[in-house]
Design an enzyme around this catalytic site. Structure first.
Site, mmCIF file in Angstrom:
data_model
loop_
_atom_site.group_PDB
_atom_site.id
_atom_site.type_symbol
_atom_site.label_atom_id
_atom_site.label_comp_id
_atom_site.label_asym_id
_atom_site.label_seq_id
_atom_site.Cartn_x
_atom_site.Cartn_y
_atom_site.Cartn_z
ATOM 1 N N ASP A 1 0.826 -1.212 0.000
ATOM 2 C CA ASP A 1 0.000 0.000 0.000
ATOM 3 C C ASP A 1 0.861 1.264 0.000
ATOM 4 O O ASP A 1 2.017 1.246 0.404
ATOM 5 C CB ASP A 1 -0.916 -0.023 1.239
ATOM 6 C CG ASP A 1 -2.062 0.978 1.130
ATOM 7 O OD1 ASP A 1 -2.422 1.363 -0.002
ATOM 8 O OD2 ASP A 1 -2.592 1.376 2.186
ATOM 9 N N ASN B 1 -10.950 -2.803 -4.964
ATOM 10 C CA ASN B 1 -10.238 -1.869 -5.852
ATOM 11 C C ASN B 1 -10.942 -1.676 -7.205
ATOM 12 O O ASN B 1 -10.634 -0.726 -7.936
ATOM 13 C CB ASN B 1 -8.783 -2.313 -6.086
ATOM 14 C CG ASN B 1 -7.876 -2.147 -4.878
ATOM 15 O OD1 ASN B 1 -6.927 -2.909 -4.687
ATOM 16 N ND2 ASN B 1 -8.137 -1.145 -4.038
HETATM 17 C C1 IPE Z 1 -5.239 -2.734 0.032
HETATM 18 O O1 IPE Z 1 -4.963 -1.407 -0.222
HETATM 19 C C2 IPE Z 1 -5.291 -3.512 -1.250
HETATM 20 C C3 IPE Z 1 -4.013 -3.695 -1.926
HETATM 21 C C4 IPE Z 1 -2.847 -3.363 -1.461
HETATM 22 C C5 IPE Z 1 -4.090 -4.333 -3.225
HETATM 23 P P1 IPE Z 1 -6.133 -0.333 -0.340
HETATM 24 O O2 IPE Z 1 -5.476 0.977 -0.584
HETATM 25 O O3 IPE Z 1 -7.134 -0.772 -1.330
HETATM 26 O O4 IPE Z 1 -6.778 -0.384 1.110
HETATM 27 P P2 IPE Z 1 -7.730 0.624 1.882
HETATM 28 O O5 IPE Z 1 -8.789 1.037 0.915
HETATM 29 O O6 IPE Z 1 -6.879 1.793 2.303
HETATM 30 O O7 IPE Z 1 -8.217 -0.139 3.049
HETATM 31 C C1 IPE Z 2 -1.582 0.268 -3.316
HETATM 32 O O1 IPE Z 2 -1.408 1.633 -3.333
HETATM 33 C C2 IPE Z 2 -1.918 -0.307 -4.678
HETATM 34 C C3 IPE Z 2 -3.281 -0.810 -4.800
HETATM 35 C C4 IPE Z 2 -4.185 -0.783 -3.876
HETATM 36 C C5 IPE Z 2 -3.664 -1.352 -6.072
HETATM 37 P P1 IPE Z 2 -2.636 2.645 -3.314
HETATM 38 O O2 IPE Z 2 -3.004 2.948 -4.737
HETATM 39 O O3 IPE Z 2 -3.721 2.171 -2.473
HETATM 40 O O4 IPE Z 2 -1.927 3.911 -2.690
HETATM 41 P P2 IPE Z 2 -2.542 4.883 -1.592
HETATM 42 O O5 IPE Z 2 -2.954 4.042 -0.439
HETATM 43 O O6 IPE Z 2 -3.688 5.593 -2.236
HETATM 44 O O7 IPE Z 2 -1.395 5.768 -1.261
HETATM 45 MG MG MG Z 3 -4.125 2.383 -0.499
#
Ligand code: IPE
Ligand code: IPE
Ligand code: MG
Length: 257
Positions: free
Chosen positions: A21, A69
């Site tokens: 993340d 997602n």
């Molecule tokens: C968790 O990250 C999913 C992945 C790393 C693929 P998210 O960014 O989707 O999680 P939330 O929404 O902050 O809980």
């Molecule tokens: C993790 O990074 C990747 C996925 C969830 C696919 P994020 O895209 O969630 O990055 P933040 O949490 O918005 O910084």
């Molecule tokens: Mg995220």
């Protein structure tokens, strides 16, 4: 296998699972598009896969795309799918050269057809590799995984091949997408949030959890070493007393025989 000196005092986890993340925030902080964070995040994946293979980790599960997602803007989903496609295309030789088997968990059939095809081909073409498993969670949500497991188990009960009283932890394990894999010993979450976000809810029951503020695009070999070193300092008691745990050191995942 090359274990770095910082990790020579203890055993390395059998199964590491990572919630990758913080890509978007990493990019936004630098005035870049979120897509750039995902792109550099792929470099982190390459670095961490290589390091895990060197350290003798048996299973590495990476959370790449959750069932939730799909709610992101279509353009971001497209970026992520394109990066996944190029990663898989580029990585096949490397996986084979390093004896790494690819697996995936989640609702694969929801992926775009071209990506599903490449994913299935890569899984088939690495099926005989035995040094490490790289398990990618794609369109993965733990509650959905549990629902599908319950559906399969219920169907067997209705067909008469399984009795409700025979449903055990092992039966449930065997019907999850992770069937055959040990439970994760260490779950790492980058980007600082203290939540599981629907990741491996059943399998994580006794995992050690390590949360780091470091966003995924900055998470590399040295950060992984720090996470494993932190894990090695913990005492896994599995419900027992500290004294009992010393007599029966519990670096073993629960469902490993
Ligand atoms: C968790 O990250 C999913 C992945 C790393 C693929 P998210 O960014 O989707 O999680 P939330 O929404 O902050 O809980
Ligand atoms: C993790 O990074 C990747 C996925 C969830 C696919 P994020 O895209 O969630 O990055 P933040 O949490 O918005 O910084
Ligand atoms: Mg995220």
């Amino acid at each position: 296998m090359t274990i770095p000196k910082q990790l020579r005092g203890g055993s390395v986890p059998n199964h590491i699972a990572i919630i990758m993340d913080g890509n978007g925030r990493w990019a936004q902080k630098r005035g870049l598009m979120r897509a750039m964070g995902h792109k550099i995040g792929v470099e982190s994946v390459q670095s961490i896969v290589k390091a895990c293979r060197q350290f003798g980790i048996k299973v590495l599960t990476i959370y790449a795309f959750s069932s939730e997602n799909w709610q992101r803007p279509a353009s971001e989903i497209k970026t992520l799918m394109t990066l996944l496609k190029t990663y898989l295309q580029r990585e096949l030789n490397n996986l084979n050269k390093n004896n790494i088997r690819l697996l995936s968990i989640g609702q694969r059939q929801k992926l775009p057809a071209d990506i599903l095809q490449i994913l299935e081909d890569t899984i088939a073409e690495t099926a005989d590799n035995s040094a490490m498993i790289l398990n990618i969670a794609l369109s993965y949500g733990s509650r959905n995984e549990i629902i599908r497991a319950v559906q399969k188990i219920t169907a067997k009960c209705l067909a008469g091949s399984l009795q409700p009283g025979q449903i055990s932890e092992q039966v449930i394990n065997d019907h999850l997408d992770t069937a055959g894999l040990p439970d994760p010993d260490l779950i790492i979450r980058t980007g600082g949030e203290s939540r599981l976000s629907n990741f491996l809810l059943w399998q994580a029951s006794y995992a050690e959890i390590y949360i780091t503020e470091t966003p995924w695009p900055d998470f590399r070999r040295d950060n992984l070493i720090a996470a494993i070193a932190n894990y090695q300092k913990r005492q896994r008691r599995f419900g027992k007393t500290g004294e009992q745990a010393i007599v029966q050191p519990a670096n073993k995942p629960l469902n490993e025989k």
